[in-house]
Design a protein around this motif. Structure first.
Motif, short mmCIF file in Angstrom:
data_model
loop_
_atom_site.label_atom_id
_atom_site.label_comp_id
_atom_site.label_asym_id
_atom_site.label_seq_id
_atom_site.Cartn_x
_atom_site.Cartn_y
_atom_site.Cartn_z
N SER A 153 0.91 -1.14 0.04
CA SER A 153 -0.01 0.01 -0.08
C SER A 153 0.84 1.14 0.00
O SER A 153 1.87 1.39 0.68
CB SER A 153 -0.81 -0.11 1.10
OG SER A 153 -1.70 -0.99 1.28
N TYR A 154 0.36 2.34 -0.79
CA TYR A 154 1.14 3.50 -0.76
C TYR A 154 1.30 4.27 0.73
O TYR A 154 0.04 4.11 1.50
CB TYR A 154 0.43 4.44 -1.90
CG TYR A 154 0.62 4.00 -3.27
CD1 TYR A 154 1.95 3.32 -3.74
CD2 TYR A 154 -0.31 3.96 -4.15
CE1 TYR A 154 1.84 2.99 -5.10
CE2 TYR A 154 -0.28 3.42 -5.38
CZ TYR A 154 0.69 2.91 -5.72
OH TYR A 154 0.70 2.36 -7.09
N LEU A 155 2.03 4.98 0.84
CA LEU A 155 2.34 5.66 2.14
C LEU A 155 2.51 7.23 1.81
O LEU A 155 3.45 7.89 1.50
CB LEU A 155 3.38 5.28 3.00
CG LEU A 155 3.39 3.85 3.42
CD1 LEU A 155 4.79 3.51 4.27
CD2 LEU A 155 2.04 3.74 4.52
N PRO A 156 1.24 7.67 1.55
CA PRO A 156 1.33 9.30 1.23
C PRO A 156 1.56 10.34 2.58
O PRO A 156 1.23 9.80 3.58
CB PRO A 156 -0.24 9.61 0.82
CG PRO A 156 -0.92 8.38 1.59
CD PRO A 156 -0.12 7.37 1.80
N GLY A 157 2.32 11.32 2.19
CA GLY A 157 2.70 12.06 3.35
C GLY A 157 3.98 11.50 4.01
O GLY A 157 4.13 12.06 5.11
N ALA A 158 4.63 10.57 3.51
CA ALA A 158 5.96 10.02 4.12
C ALA A 158 7.16 11.14 3.92
O ALA A 158 7.25 12.00 3.03
CB ALA A 158 6.52 8.99 3.40
N SER A 159 7.88 11.59 4.88
CA SER A 159 9.26 12.30 4.85
C SER A 159 10.15 12.06 4.20
O SER A 159 10.63 10.77 4.59
CB SER A 159 9.25 12.99 6.42
OG SER A 159 10.25 13.79 6.42
N ILE A 160 10.88 12.68 3.40
CA ILE A 160 12.06 12.30 2.67
C ILE A 160 12.93 13.68 2.73
O ILE A 160 12.59 14.40 2.10
CB ILE A 160 11.78 11.94 1.18
CG1 ILE A 160 11.06 10.92 0.93
CG2 ILE A 160 13.34 11.81 0.44
CD1 ILE A 160 9.42 11.02 0.73
#
Length: 780
Positions: free
Chosen positions: A32-39
Motif C-alpha cells: 500500500s502507498y504511504l502518502p505524506g512520508a517524509s524524505i
C-alpha cells in the motif's frame, strides 16, 4: 541588502560539488502507498513528502553519495546512501515499528497532510535551526500570519505571539494533546517553560478553527506541540550560547536509548540568563525535562515531568512616544519619584517570580491494525508572585493597627506588596481511533478541573519600617471545570475525493469567590455549553496537488479578566464562523500552498488597547466583526544549494458594528486593533557544502491600530532581517557537532512590536537593534 555581494562570493564554491537526483515511491510491506512520508537530506535544506500515490522526487542533491532519510508515522526510519550505481527510481518499503510510536500521542488532534485544514508543520530540524534560547513564539516566527513581541526587547523573558491578528489568549495551545493555556486567563506564559524548544519533536500550527482539540476552543489558531519521541540509541549533549545583553544559555541533554528492549530515559537541564535590551529587564530562567518510557509490542507507557522557574524584572510598562525620541530602552517599572515628580531611584526587586511544574502520563495501546486506544492523565502546579513598589498608596485596605503606624494621622504611604498565584490544574484525556485506508473514525475528549488561589501580601510600608509584616490583605479563589468530547470522521469517496466531519461539545463551569484589592467582594458563577461543528472536503487534482474547503464554528468563554473588567461582569462568550478555501502543491523542487479565509465574529473579545494592573491586555466584546484574507507560502529550490521559502498574508480586519462600554454609542467599519493588513516573511537557505550553511530571514509587518475606534494611535510598520551561519564538521568523536552565529536585526532597524493606550497616551515596546547569539552544540 549590503551583504548580498559577499554572499554571492561565498556560494560560488558550492557549484563544484556533485549533484544527484532521485525519484521513487514509498510503500508498506503490504504494497500500500504511504502518502505524506517524509524524505529529507540530513543537515541540508533538501526535503519533500510523498504524494497521494506515495511518489516523491528530490532534484540535484549536493555532495557525493548523499544520504536521504525516509520516515513515516508508525514505521521504522530508513537511511539510504545514494550510489551512482543505483537506479533513478527507487521503491522504498518501510517496516512497521516493533513498538508503538510516541508520535501517535497526537494522532487524534492533528491534521494530516490531506485534511481540509489550513496548517503548517514545523519539524525538529527547523526547530533546532531557530533555537538559540529565545521563547517558542520565535521558533514559529517564520510561519504565515504570525507576529511576535518581547517585553524585554530581545526574545528572552516575557514574549507573546499573534496569529491573523488574534492574541494568544484566543489561541489553543497543547503539549502532547494536553492544554497549556491557563484555565482562568486563557493565556500562555512561555516564560514559564524556558528552552522548551530543546525537547520538541514537532509543532503543528493550525490556522482558523482547525480540528477539535482539548482545552479552550481554537478561536483563530491552535498550536500543538509534541515532545521528543523515543530514541533507540544512547546519547548525551551540550548546547551553549552567548550573545548580546549578556545573554547566556546552557543546555545539558542525555538519553539512555532503548534498554532491555523496553525502557528509555531522557532528560534535560537548562539555564538562561539575560540583562535584556530594555533597562533592568533582566531574566534568570531555569527549566528541566525528564521522560521515562516503557514499550512492549503495541503498548507504550510514558511518564513526563517538566517545568520551569523564572525571575524577571518587570518590563511591561512600555515607553511613551516622547521618551522614545531620546531613550528607547527606558523602563518605568520600579521607578521611585521625588517631590518634584522626577525619578530619583528604582526599586531593585520589582520582579516577577514564578514556578510551574507539569506531570503527564500517557498510555497507548494498539488493539490491531485498525484500532488505537489512548488515554492520558496530567497535573500542573503553578505558584509565584510579582513584587511591586507603590508610592502614596492608601493604607486603609491593608491590615495595620493604629499602634503600628508611626503617625496615625497619615492615610497614605509607600508600600511593597506581593500579589500571589497558587494554582492546580489536572485531569485526563482519552481517544479511540479506528483507521483504514478508506476511512478514519475518532472519538475523544477530556475532563479537567482547575483551582486557583489569588491573594496579596503586604511586605513593607514606610510608616511601619522595621516591622516584619508579610500580611495577607485579600484572597479569592477561582474554580473551573472543563469537559469536552468530540467525534471526527474522514471518508474517501473514490481515489480523489475525501470528506471530513468534526463535532465537539464543551461544558464549562466557572466561579470566583472571595475578596479582591481592586474589585472588593467577588462572587461570580458562570456556566457555558458550546457546540462546535466543522465540515470539510479535499479533492486531489493529481498526485501532487489538491484543493480543500472547510467551514466550521467555534464558541469560546470569556476569561477571568474579561469578566472582571467588563461592566457589572457582563462579558459574554464570543462566536466565530470560519470558512477556508485552499490549494496545496508538492512537486519537484517546488511546494506551494495558498488559502483564502473568512472569519465572521459575533461578540469577539478584542484588546481595547489598555492594560490591567499586571500588564495584561484588557479585552471587550465588540459586536460584529470579520477577518478576510489570503495566505500564500512556497518552498522553491532555486539551485541545488539554494532554497527560498517566502510567505505572505494580505487581510482586511474590520468591526462591522463596534459596540463598546468604553466609548459612548457605537461606530461602524473600524479597524480591529493589533491586526496588520500585510505580514510577510522570507527565508533563504544556502547549503554551501556538506558542512557549511547560511540562513537568511526577513519579516515585514504593516501598521497596527492600538484601539478599535480607528484613532490616531498606531504601531508603525516595520521590517527586519536576521542572518545565521552554521558549520557542521564531521568529527568521528561526535554524532553531531555544530557551531553557529545568529545575527538578529542585522540592518539595525529601530522598530516597535506592541503598544497600548493609557489615559490618552500611547506606550510602545521597542525591540532590540542589531544583536547576536553565538553557540556550540554537540552530541555523542
Amino acid at each position: 541588502m549590503r551583504f548580498i555581494p559577499a554572499f554571492l562570493v561565498m556560494v560560488l564554491p558550492s557549484l563544484l560539488y556533485g549533484q544527484t537526483s532521485v525519484k521513487g515511491v514509498v510503500k508498506d510491506h503490504n504494497g500500500s502507498y504511504l502518502p505524506g512520508a517524509s524524505i529529507v537530506v540530513p543537515n541540508s535544506t533538501k526535503g519533500t513528502v510523498s504524494d497521494t500515490e506515495g511518489k516523491f522526487y528530490l532534484a540535484k542533491i549536493p555532495g557525493e553519495d548523499p544520504i536521504v532519510v525516509i520516515s513515516y508515522l508508525g514505521f521504522k526510519e530508513q537511511r539510504l546512501e545514494l550510489k551512482p550505481s543505483m537506479v533513478n527510481e527507487l521503491t522504498v518499503v518501510l517496516e512497521e515499528e516493533a513498538f508503538l510510536s510516541d508520535a501517535l500521542i497526537v494522532t487524534a488532534i492533528r491534521a494530516d497532510n490531506f485534511a481540509p485544514v489550513t496548517h503548517v508543520n514545523v519539524v525538529k530540524d527547523k526547530i533546532a535551526e531557530l533555537n538559540t534560547g529565545r521563547d517558542v513564539p520565535y521558533i514559529l516566527s517564520q510561519t504565515p500570519s504570525l507576529v511576535t513581541s518581547s517585553d524585554a526587547g530581545a526574545g528572552v523573558g516575557y514574549s507573546a505571539l499573534r496569529i491573523r491578528g488574534i492574541d494568544q489568549a484566543s489561541i489553543n495551545v497543547t503539549i502532547n494533546g494536553i492544554a497549556l493555556n491557563d484555565a482562568e486567563s486563557q493565556n500562555v506564559y512561555w516564560v514559564n517553560l524556558p528552552d522548551f524548544s530543546s525537547n520538541l519533536s514537532s509543532v503543528q500550527l493550525q490556522r482558523g478553527v482547525g480540528s477539535s482539540t482539548n482545552g479552550p476552543a481554537s478561536f483563530g489558531a491552535s498550536i500543538n506541540m509534541l515532545t521528543d519521541v523515543i530514541k533507540q540509541e544512547a546519547y548525551a549533549g551540550i548546547d551553549y550560547s552567548y550573545g548580546s545583553f549578556n545573554t547566556m544559555k546552557t543546555t545539558l541533554l542525555f538519553g539512555t536509548g532503548l534498554m532491555n528492549g523496553h525502557w528509555t530515559v531522557d532528560g534535560r537541564l537548562s539555564g538562561i540568563t539575560s540583562e535584556g535590551y530594555i533597562d533592568r529587564a533582566s531574566s534568570e530562567l531555569f527549566s528541566y525535562y525528564l521522560s521515562t518510557s516503557y514499550v512492549s509490542g503495541k503498548t507504550s507507557l510514558k511518564l513526563l515531568s517538566f517545568g520551569g522557574r523564572e525571575e524577571t524584572y518587570q518590563a511591561w510598562y512600555g515607553v511613551d512616544a516622547e521618551t522614545l525620541k531620546n531613550n528607547r530602552t527606558m523602563n518605568f517599572a520600579g521607578a521611585i519619584y521625588n517631590d518634584d515628580g522626577n525619578i530619583s531611584s528604582y526599586y531593585k526587586n520589582e520582579v516577577d517570580h514564578y514556578s510551574q511544574d507539569h506531570l503527564q502520563l500517557h498510555l497507548n495501546h494498539q488493539l490491531n491494525e485498525r484500532w488505537l486506544l489512548q488515554t492520558a492523565m496530567h497535573y500542573t502546579y503553578g505558584r509565584g508572585y510579582f513584587e511591586q513598589y507603590r508610592q502614596n498608596d492608601q493604607l486603609s485596605p491593608y491590615p495595620l493597627t493604629a499602634a503600628e503606624l508611626v503617625d496615625t494621622g497619615i492615610t497614605t504611604s509607600d508600600v511593597v506588596i506581593r500579589p500571589w498565584l497558587d494554582n492546580h490544574y489536572g485531569g485526563m484525556t482519552f481517544n479511540a481511533v479506528f483507521e483504514t485506508r478508506e476511512r478514519t473514525f475518532i472519538v475523544g475528549g477530556a475532563a479537567n478541573a482547575y483551582s486557583g488561589q489569588h491573594f496579596g501580601r503586604l511586605m513593607w510600608t514606610r510608616q511601619t519600617d522595621g516591622l516584619d509584616l508579610n500580611r495577607e490583605f485579600y484572597r479569592n479563589n477561582g474554580y473551573k471545570v472543563d469537559v469536552n468530547s468530540y467525534l471526527k470522521f474522514r471518508q474517501n469517496l473514490g481515489e480523489k475525493l475525501q470528506v471530513y466531519a468534526d463535532i465537539q461539545y464543551r461544558h464549562i463551569e466557572y466561579n470566583i469567590l472571595g475578596t479582591d484589592d481592586f474589585f472588593g467582594n467577588l462572587e461570580l458563577d458562570r456556566t457555558y455549553n458550546f457546540f462546535n461543528p466543522k465540515l470539510g472536503i479535499t479533492f486531489a487534482l493529481n498526485g501532487q496537488s489538491q484543493l480543500y474547503s472547510s467551514t466550521g464554528a467555534s464558541n469560546r468563554e470569556p476569561s477571568r479578566n474579561d469578566l472582571l473588567f467588563s461592566d457589572n461582569f457582563s462579558a459574554t462568550p464570543e462566536r466565530l464562523w470560519n470558512q477556508e478555501l485552499g490549494y496545496r502543491f508538492n512537486g519537484k523542487g517546488l511546494s506551494l500552498s495558498g488559502n483564502v479565509f473568512y472569519m465572521h465574529y459575533l461578540d469577539q473579545l478584542v484588546p481595547t488597547g489598555a492594560l490591567n494592573d499586571v500588564g495584561e491586555a484588557i479585552r471587550e466584546n465588540v459586536g460584529r466583526s470579520y477577518r478576510l484574507g489570503i495566505e500564500l507560502s512556497a518552498s522553491v529550490d532555486i539551485t541545488p544549494w539554494l532554497r527560498w521559502m517566502p510567505n505572505l498574508t494580505l487581510s482586511e480586519n474590520r468591526n462591522i458594528e463596534y459596540l463598546t462600554n468604553t466609548v459612548s454609542g457605537s461606530s461602524e467599519d473600524t479597524p480591529i486593533a493589533y491586526s496588520p493588513s500585510i505580514i510577510s516573511n522570507n527565508a533563504l537557505q544556502a547549503q554551501l557544502n556538506k558542512s557549511f550553511r547560511i540562513n537568511m530571514y526577513s519579516s515585514y509587518v504593516d501598521n497596527q491600530n492600538l484601539s478599535n475606534t480607528g484613532g490616531d494611535f498606531t504601531i508603525p510598520s516595520y521590517h527586519f532581517h536576521d542572518v545565521k551561519l552554521e558549520y557542521h564538521p564531521q568529527i568521528s568523536a561526535f554524532s553531531s557537532f555544530r557551531l553557529y552565529l545568529m545575527v538578529y536585526n542585522i540592518l539595525d532597524e529601530q522598530y516597535l512590536s506592541y503598544g497600548y493606550v493609557y489615559y490618552g497616551d500611547a506606550y510602545f515596546f521597542p525591540q532590540a537593534g542589531r544583536n547576536f547569539m553565538a553557540g556550540i552544540s554537540f552530541e555523542f
